[in-house]
Write a protein that holds these residues in place. Structure first.
Motif, PDB file in Angstrom:
ATOM      1  N   THR A   7       0.834  -1.202   0.000  1.00  0.00           N
ATOM      2  CA  THR A   7       0.000   0.000   0.000  1.00  0.00           C
ATOM      3  C   THR A   7       0.867   1.251   0.000  1.00  0.00           C
ATOM      4  N   THR A  10       1.474   2.755  -3.495  1.00  0.00           N
ATOM      5  CA  THR A  10       0.379   2.949  -4.430  1.00  0.00           C
ATOM      6  C   THR A  10      -0.304   4.308  -4.281  1.00  0.00           C
ATOM      7  N   GLU A  11      -1.379   4.479  -4.997  1.00  0.00           N
ATOM      8  CA  GLU A  11      -2.010   5.788  -5.110  1.00  0.00           C
ATOM      9  C   GLU A  11      -3.007   6.104  -4.008  1.00  0.00           C
ATOM     10  N   LYS A  12      -3.218   7.350  -3.778  1.00  0.00           N
ATOM     11  CA  LYS A  12      -4.223   7.809  -2.849  1.00  0.00           C
ATOM     12  C   LYS A  12      -5.112   8.774  -3.584  1.00  0.00           C
ATOM     13  N   PHE A 113      -3.598  -8.534  -1.002  1.00  0.00           N
ATOM     14  CA  PHE A 113      -3.795  -7.312  -1.766  1.00  0.00           C
ATOM     15  C   PHE A 113      -5.167  -6.774  -1.410  1.00  0.00           C
ATOM     16  N   ASP A 114      -5.213  -5.509  -1.020  1.00  0.00           N
ATOM     17  CA  ASP A 114      -6.466  -4.897  -0.611  1.00  0.00           C
ATOM     18  C   ASP A 114      -6.907  -3.939  -1.710  1.00  0.00           C
ATOM     19  N   ARG A 115      -8.016  -4.271  -2.352  1.00  0.00           N
ATOM     20  CA  ARG A 115      -8.420  -3.421  -3.474  1.00  0.00           C
ATOM     21  C   ARG A 115      -9.035  -2.105  -2.999  1.00  0.00           C
ATOM     22  N   TYR A 117      -9.090   1.363  -1.103  1.00  0.00           N
ATOM     23  CA  TYR A 117      -8.111   2.335  -0.628  1.00  0.00           C
ATOM     24  C   TYR A 117      -8.423   2.759   0.790  1.00  0.00           C
ATOM     25  N   ALA A 119      -6.542   5.187   3.466  1.00  0.00           N
ATOM     26  CA  ALA A 119      -5.400   6.086   3.610  1.00  0.00           C
ATOM     27  C   ALA A 119      -4.586   5.741   4.844  1.00  0.00           C
ATOM     28  N   THR A 120      -3.292   5.878   4.701  1.00  0.00           N
ATOM     29  CA  THR A 120      -2.431   5.741   5.864  1.00  0.00           C
ATOM     30  C   THR A 120      -2.634   6.972   6.735  1.00  0.00           C
ATOM     31  N   GLY A 146       0.911   9.501   2.591  1.00  0.00           N
ATOM     32  CA  GLY A 146       1.216  10.330   1.438  1.00  0.00           C
ATOM     33  C   GLY A 146       0.428  11.635   1.408  1.00  0.00           C
ATOM     34  N   LYS A 203       1.643  -0.443  -9.648  1.00  0.00           N
ATOM     35  CA  LYS A 203       0.543  -0.760 -10.563  1.00  0.00           C
ATOM     36  C   LYS A 203       1.033  -1.216 -11.927  1.00  0.00           C
ATOM     37  N   ASP A 205       0.709  -3.911 -13.185  1.00  0.00           N
ATOM     38  CA  ASP A 205      -0.329  -4.749 -13.818  1.00  0.00           C
ATOM     39  C   ASP A 205      -1.246  -3.950 -14.734  1.00  0.00           C
ATOM     40  N   SER A 234       3.989  -4.696  -8.894  1.00  0.00           N
ATOM     41  CA  SER A 234       2.524  -4.683  -8.817  1.00  0.00           C
ATOM     42  C   SER A 234       2.090  -5.297  -7.502  1.00  0.00           C
ATOM     43  N   ALA A 235       1.384  -4.505  -6.740  1.00  0.00           N
ATOM     44  CA  ALA A 235       0.847  -5.028  -5.483  1.00  0.00           C
ATOM     45  C   ALA A 235      -0.258  -6.025  -5.769  1.00  0.00           C
ATOM     46  N   LYS A 236      -0.919  -5.837  -6.898  1.00  0.00           N
ATOM     47  CA  LYS A 236      -2.062  -6.695  -7.211  1.00  0.00           C
ATOM     48  C   LYS A 236      -1.630  -8.106  -7.594  1.00  0.00           C
TER      49      LYS A 236
HETATM   50  N1  LIG Z   1      -4.221  -2.314  -9.961  1.00  0.00           N
HETATM   51  C1  LIG Z   1      -3.500  -2.018  -8.894  1.00  0.00           C
HETATM   52  N2  LIG Z   1      -4.030  -1.266  -7.916  1.00  0.00           N
HETATM   53  C2  LIG Z   1      -3.260  -0.999  -6.841  1.00  0.00           C
HETATM   54  C3  LIG Z   1      -1.933  -1.451  -6.737  1.00  0.00           C
HETATM   55  N3  LIG Z   1      -1.437  -1.008  -5.571  1.00  0.00           N
HETATM   56  C4  LIG Z   1      -2.400  -0.349  -4.962  1.00  0.00           C
HETATM   57  N4  LIG Z   1      -3.502  -0.314  -5.704  1.00  0.00           N
HETATM   58  C5  LIG Z   1      -4.759   0.342  -5.365  1.00  0.00           C
HETATM   59  O1  LIG Z   1      -4.502   1.746  -5.270  1.00  0.00           O
HETATM   60  C6  LIG Z   1      -5.264   2.319  -4.201  1.00  0.00           C
HETATM   61  C7  LIG Z   1      -4.378   3.098  -3.254  1.00  0.00           C
HETATM   62  O2  LIG Z   1      -3.443   2.209  -2.660  1.00  0.00           O
HETATM   63  P1  LIG Z   1      -2.710   2.539  -1.280  1.00  0.00           P
HETATM   64  O3  LIG Z   1      -1.678   1.508  -1.147  1.00  0.00           O
HETATM   65  O4  LIG Z   1      -3.679   2.630  -0.192  1.00  0.00           O
HETATM   66  O5  LIG Z   1      -2.063   3.947  -1.544  1.00  0.00           O
HETATM   67  P2  LIG Z   1      -0.996   4.761  -0.673  1.00  0.00           P
HETATM   68  O6  LIG Z   1      -0.168   5.549  -1.597  1.00  0.00           O
HETATM   69  O7  LIG Z   1      -0.291   3.859   0.272  1.00  0.00           O
HETATM   70  O8  LIG Z   1      -1.905   5.743   0.150  1.00  0.00           O
HETATM   71  P3  LIG Z   1      -1.646   6.286   1.622  1.00  0.00           P
HETATM   72  O9  LIG Z   1      -1.804   5.083   2.481  1.00  0.00           O
HETATM   73  O10 LIG Z   1      -2.718   7.307   1.880  1.00  0.00           O
HETATM   74  O11 LIG Z   1      -0.286   6.828   1.665  1.00  0.00           O
HETATM   75  C8  LIG Z   1      -5.977   1.160  -3.529  1.00  0.00           C
HETATM   76  O12 LIG Z   1      -7.299   1.148  -4.017  1.00  0.00           O
HETATM   77  C9  LIG Z   1      -5.214  -0.065  -3.981  1.00  0.00           C
HETATM   78  O13 LIG Z   1      -6.022  -1.215  -4.058  1.00  0.00           O
HETATM   79  C10 LIG Z   1      -1.397  -2.230  -7.824  1.00  0.00           C
HETATM   80  O14 LIG Z   1      -0.248  -2.661  -7.828  1.00  0.00           O
HETATM   81  N5  LIG Z   1      -2.222  -2.469  -8.862  1.00  0.00           N
END
Ligand SMILES: Nc1nc2c(ncn2[C@@H]2O[C@H](COP(=O)(O)OP(=O)(O)OP(=O)(O)O)[C@@H](O)[C@H]2O)c(=O)[nH]1
Length: 332
Positions: A7, A10-12, A113-115, A117, A119-120, A146, A203, A205, A234-236
């Motif tokens: 996590t 990945t994106e926020k 893998f947690d789909r 989101y 936030a941390t 983040g 990401k 994937d 890829s976390a997924k």
């Molecule tokens: N397809 C895909 N989605 C991903 C991947 N990694 C994370 N996500 C999705 O992206 C979103 C944000 O992921 P987080 O890991 O919570 O993002 P973050 O940057 O750690 O966010 P903060 O915890 O707020 O810092 C979630 O919905 C995840 O499931 C990936 O490798 N592939």
């Protein structure tokens, strides 16, 4: 790190995107008996000269390391175009030292893998145990939030990192630009040259073919500029996650062993024909019989860093709870 594979990588929310910063600290752990097998009966590696929470520490007992956390050979880079070092073996001195003894954030930590989101909030913390070259070795992984609003909390945890990982979203190249700022913030809190730097595109994937190549080429350019090693993951799907963390663990391990060997040789220079003068934890000095040194040093290593790690964890827990209320207590 928050639960969910990588996590921290990945994106926020759209505007803050991926400035996720992860700061990895290490610990060496093992039984005091284990140390007695080392040459000179000194503890193998254990930092006493590193600042604050960063000191490596020796824990009396630890759970068994799972097979996928056992690193026997030096893990390879992702791409030779952006890697910290091209060699494929541990440093000679490290291999030699390890021969004297027999002896693995979130998705990575929890293998899920947690789909969704989530936030941390402030900072997440994980401890991952590895076995590197036969030696038990732990990484303390600090996943800082983040989002801009948590930045002031996050920066308190940058200091004393051995490894800094900045992550961005491969499908959103704007987030690559943001990593510069994250890195600058983290570096400001650390001595120049003290940290291994990693730039990670997440990401993987979601991209393929030319689009992936293009994104990676841009990332490699930035990694070279930052003097960071580049990885796409890829976390997924889990692609490259284990390999990446193995590489982080191996590099951190190697550096800590080398630093320790260096400290040991400089410590030996202070040993005269007569008594050994050692610095006490309260800042004073003590004079001891040389025969006592072997028994004392492991205890010094055991006591101090463990209590510091606990203090650091408590701080993470209370900061997070203030903001979220039901935050899990970090696993100290
Ligand atoms: N397809 C895909 N989605 C991903 C991947 N990694 C994370 N996500 C999705 O992206 C979103 C944000 O992921 P987080 O890991 O919570 O993002 P973050 O940057 O750690 O966010 P903060 O915890 O707020 O810092 C979630 O919905 C995840 O499931 C990936 O490798 N592939």
């Amino acid at each position: 790190m928050t639960p969910g594979i990588l996590t921290f990588l990945t994106e926020k929310e759209a505007w803050t995107c991926f400035q996720s910063y992860c700061n990895v600290r290490y610990q060496l752990w093992g039984s005091p008996q284990g140390f007695a097998q080392f040459p000179n009966s000194l503890p193998p590696f254990g930092a006493t000269g590193l600042p604050g929470r960063m000191r490596s520490s020796v824990m009396p007992l630890g759970p068994t390391v799972s097979r996928d956390r056992v690193i026997t050979s030096f893990p390879k880079w992702y791409t030779p175009a952006a890697c910290l070092q091209l060699r494929e073996h541990f440093h000679g001195q490290v291999s030699a030292a390890c021969q004297h003894r027999n002896t693995g954030t979130v998705g990575f930590c929890k293998n899920v893998f947690d789909r969704d989101y989530k936030a941390t909030i402030g900072v997440d913390f994980e401890m991952e145990r590895f076995e590197v070259a036969g030696i038990p070795f732990s990484l303390q992984i600090w996943d800082t939030a983040g989002q801009e609003k948590f930045k002031c909390i996050a920066s308190a945890y940058y200091r004393g990192a051995q490894v800094i990982i900045t992550a961005f979203d491969l499908t959103d190249m704007q987030t690559l630009e943001h990593t510069r700022q994250w890195l600058e913030d983290a570096l400001r809190e650390n001595e120049p040259g003290a940290c291994f730097l990693f730039l990670v595109g997440t990401k993987k994937d979601l991209l393929s073919g030319a689009a992936c190549e293009q994104a990676e080429a841009e990332a490699v350019c930035l990694a070279n500029e930052m003097q960071a090693e580049y990885w796409s993951v890829s976390a997924k799907t889990g692609e490259n996650v284990k390999a990446f963390f193995s590489r982080v663990a191996a590099l951190a391990f190697e550096r800590s062993v080398l630093q320790d060997l260096e400290r040991r040789s400089s410590a030996q220079l202070q040993v005269g024909d007569g008594d050994i003068i050692r610095t006490c934890r309260d800042g004073g000095t003590s004079t001891r019989d040389p025969g006592q040194q072997e028994a004392l040093q492991p205890r010094l290593l055991l006591a101090e860093p463990v209590s510091e790690a606990s203090t650091a964890c408590m701080r993470v827990g209370s900061a997070s709870r203030d903001l979220e209320g039901d935050m899990e207590h970090p696993p100290c």
